[in-house]
Design an enzyme around this catalytic site. Structure first.
Site, PDB file in Angstrom:
ATOM      1  N   GLU A 164       0.825  -1.206   0.000  1.00 61.83           N
ATOM      2  CA  GLU A 164       0.000   0.000   0.000  1.00 61.83           C
ATOM      3  C   GLU A 164       0.863   1.263   0.000  1.00 61.83           C
ATOM      4  O   GLU A 164       0.432   2.311  -0.456  1.00 61.83           O
ATOM      5  CB  GLU A 164      -0.915  -0.010   1.235  1.00 61.83           C
TER       6      GLU A 164
ATOM      7  N   HIS B 182       7.127 -27.077  -0.718  1.00 63.69           N
ATOM      8  CA  HIS B 182       6.452 -28.198  -1.370  1.00 63.69           C
ATOM      9  C   HIS B 182       5.264 -27.739  -2.196  1.00 63.69           C
ATOM     10  O   HIS B 182       4.454 -28.549  -2.627  1.00 63.69           O
ATOM     11  CB  HIS B 182       6.029 -29.223  -0.310  1.00 63.69           C
TER      12      HIS B 182
ATOM     13  N   LYS C 173     -14.261   0.835  -3.662  1.00 64.62           N
ATOM     14  CA  LYS C 173     -15.296   1.289  -2.730  1.00 64.62           C
ATOM     15  C   LYS C 173     -16.401   2.023  -3.484  1.00 64.62           C
ATOM     16  O   LYS C 173     -17.587   1.811  -3.232  1.00 64.62           O
ATOM     17  CB  LYS C 173     -14.694   2.228  -1.682  1.00 64.62           C
TER      18      LYS C 173
HETATM   19  O1  PA5 Z   1      -3.283   1.609   5.863  1.00 66.32           O
HETATM   20  C1  PA5 Z   1      -4.406   2.088   5.807  1.00 66.32           C
HETATM   21  O2  PA5 Z   1      -4.603   3.283   6.019  1.00 66.32           O
HETATM   22  C2  PA5 Z   1      -5.604   1.213   5.497  1.00 66.32           C
HETATM   23  O3  PA5 Z   1      -5.260  -0.095   5.329  1.00 66.32           O
HETATM   24  C3  PA5 Z   1      -6.625   1.310   6.595  1.00 66.32           C
HETATM   25  O4  PA5 Z   1      -6.032   0.905   7.783  1.00 66.32           O
HETATM   26  C4  PA5 Z   1      -7.846   0.435   6.321  1.00 66.32           C
HETATM   27  O5  PA5 Z   1      -8.407   0.796   5.096  1.00 66.32           O
HETATM   28  C5  PA5 Z   1      -8.880   0.603   7.416  1.00 66.32           C
HETATM   29  O6  PA5 Z   1      -9.251   1.932   7.556  1.00 66.32           O
HETATM   30  P1  PA5 Z   1     -10.006   2.462   8.831  1.00 66.32           P
HETATM   31  O7  PA5 Z   1      -9.156   2.247  10.013  1.00 66.32           O
HETATM   32  O8  PA5 Z   1     -10.247   3.904   8.555  1.00 66.32           O
HETATM   33  O9  PA5 Z   1     -11.295   1.675   8.948  1.00 66.32           O
END
Ligand code: PA5
Length: 442
Positions: free
Chosen positions: A284, A305, A419
């Protein structure tokens, strides 16, 4: 504390390239330290190990003690992505693989999927147990945890009554905004804050990770100490800085050797979720602008394996980063069998960990011969202190690595695309135009 060994890359890279990429990583180190790169308002994670104070730790421990006094034996922790993976990773690594200690609740996770079967089966467990809920969402609006929380909130209220349910719910969310914050204030839940300047995947050392980890019976003080010690080590600029070494080499292998895939390799089932946490952190943070190293993982020796064949002889697109644990916590020695029908007496008297270490070495040589460069990141043992160090090491190295690649590591704009479509298909108010458009395409 955390050591990086690059000897498994020696035959793949030139000294000049190593020097060049080390220099780039050292510049990126300066950018990260100065906080003058893009995203400096999200660098709060850099000081989390020293920012978390005694009052916060004691308050988290008081939730643990309070729920213990109520005899709670199941904590459903609701969250997704960065609001889930760090805690899951630590709890999996630190827990006994099969036995839960007396008086410690089982911590399970929800809100990290939309599987109806999963939620229904978790409900089956909750019905049999004395249950509490931790709900974690920085934005307070993420659909998966919001759906799970609505379901389990209603369940707790029906089972225990509204007031008692409220004492069995703790929320971790933004200090001021978001639906979860509003709801928590209204319902009178205990809340902890995800600091504004800490993004989800960098939040394991905030209440996001610390609360569930403490509830599962682990020592968050030791975890923070390990992270703080690692921070001290990593603040020293130089070619030997472990994060600089790791960041420089992975960028070199990507940009010069044309290796777009990094496989995170573990040699214990307990560490499989360290890889999942690492994959989110790097995937990410770096996967943007058509660039980035694809983070993959294997858990050996099981995956030797299954994926071993591909890594040895398939497309030459990858390098490996092995998470090396120097000491096993337990000792199991292989016995002698007078009949030796299984022909294993050559291992008699040897520890299983010795076999694991020899497998690891054998793989290293085989994969290097097969064209797969290998880095090793070593921790002393699997405990809270060393896991804290690992968390901090990979976060710090990720910042350096992304800036080396010219990527802004602290946002995740691409996550929004699905989303929008999902909301349109679920007919969320405000998405009418998108609904029309997407229905024409499916
Ligand atoms: O790294 C990030 O920001 C994301 O992975 C969020 O943690 C994830 O989308 C969850 O978001 P939130 O804590 O706002 O529900």
């Amino acid at each position: 504390m955390i050591k990086v060994n690059l000897s498994g890359c020696d035959t793949f890279v030139s000294k000049a390239d190593v020097q060049n990429y080390t220099a780039k990583a050292l510049d990126a180190f300066d950018t990260l330290m100065a906080g003058n790169g893009e995203g400096n308002d999200f660098l709060g994670w850099k000081t989390l190990p020293i920012d978390v104070d005694e009052a916060l730790i004691s308050s988290i421990e008081s939730v643990r003690d309070d729920w213990k006094a109520k005899g709670i034996d199941l904590v459903i922790t609701i969250g997704i992505g960065g609001s889930y993976l760090g805690a899951k990773c630590a709890i999996e690594a630190l827990s006994h693989s099969f036995v839960r200690p007396e008086g410690v609740p089982q911590v399970v996770f929800a809100g990290n999927n939309l599987s109806e079967d999963y939620i229904a089966e978790l409900m089956d467990l909750a019905v049999m147990r004395n249950t509490a809920v931790v709900v974690i969402s920085k934005s307070g609006t993420t659909t998966e945890p919001a759906v799970a929380f609505r379901i389990f909130k209603e369940y707790l209220e029906n089972k225990y009554g509204k007031a008692e349910a409220a004492s069995r719910i703790v929320a971790v969310t933004d200090a001021k905004k978001g639906a979860l914050k509003t709801l928590s204030t209204q319902e009178g839940y205990r809340t902890y804050v995800v600091p504004d300047n800490v993004g989800g995947r960098y939040s394991v050392l905030s209440p996001v990770g610390l609360l569930p980890i403490a509830l599962a019976g682990f020592d968050i003080r030791a975890m923070l100490s390990g992270a703080a010690k690692e921070r001290e080590d990593l603040l020293v600029k130089g070619e030997d800085n472990a994060a600089v070494k790791y960041a420089a080499m992975r960028n070199l292998l990507y940009s010069v050797n044309g290796k777009p895939v990094e496989i995170f390799v573990t040699y214990s089932p307990k560490l499989a979720f360290v890889a999942e946490w690492w994959k989110q952190l790097y995937g990410e943070s770096e996967g943007k602008d058509g660039k980035g190293i694809y983070p993959a993982s294997v858990n050996n020796t099981a995956d030797l394996h299954s994926m071993g064949q591909f890594i040895q002889q398939g497309s030459r697109i990858m390098f490996e980063t092995v998470l090396n644990v120097q000491k096993a916590q337990r000792e199991v020695v292989i016995g002698t069998d007078p009949q030796n029908l299984d022909c294993l007496n050559y291992l008699a008297g040897k520890r299983v960990e010795h076999c694991n270490a020899m497998a690891q070495l054998g793989v290293k040589v085989a994969h290097i011969d097969g064209g797969v460069p290998q880095m090793e990141v070593s921790m002393e043992k699997i405990d809270e202190y060393n896991l804290g160090a690992i968390f901090y090491f990979f976060e710090f190295a990720c910042g350096i690595s992304a800036y080396t690649l010219g990527i802004y590591p602290l946002n995740q704009p691409g996550v929004e695309a699905y989303k929008k479509n999902m909301f349109a298909l679920l007919r969320k108010p405000g998405y009418e135009a998108e609904t029309e458009a997407i229905l024409k395409r499916i």
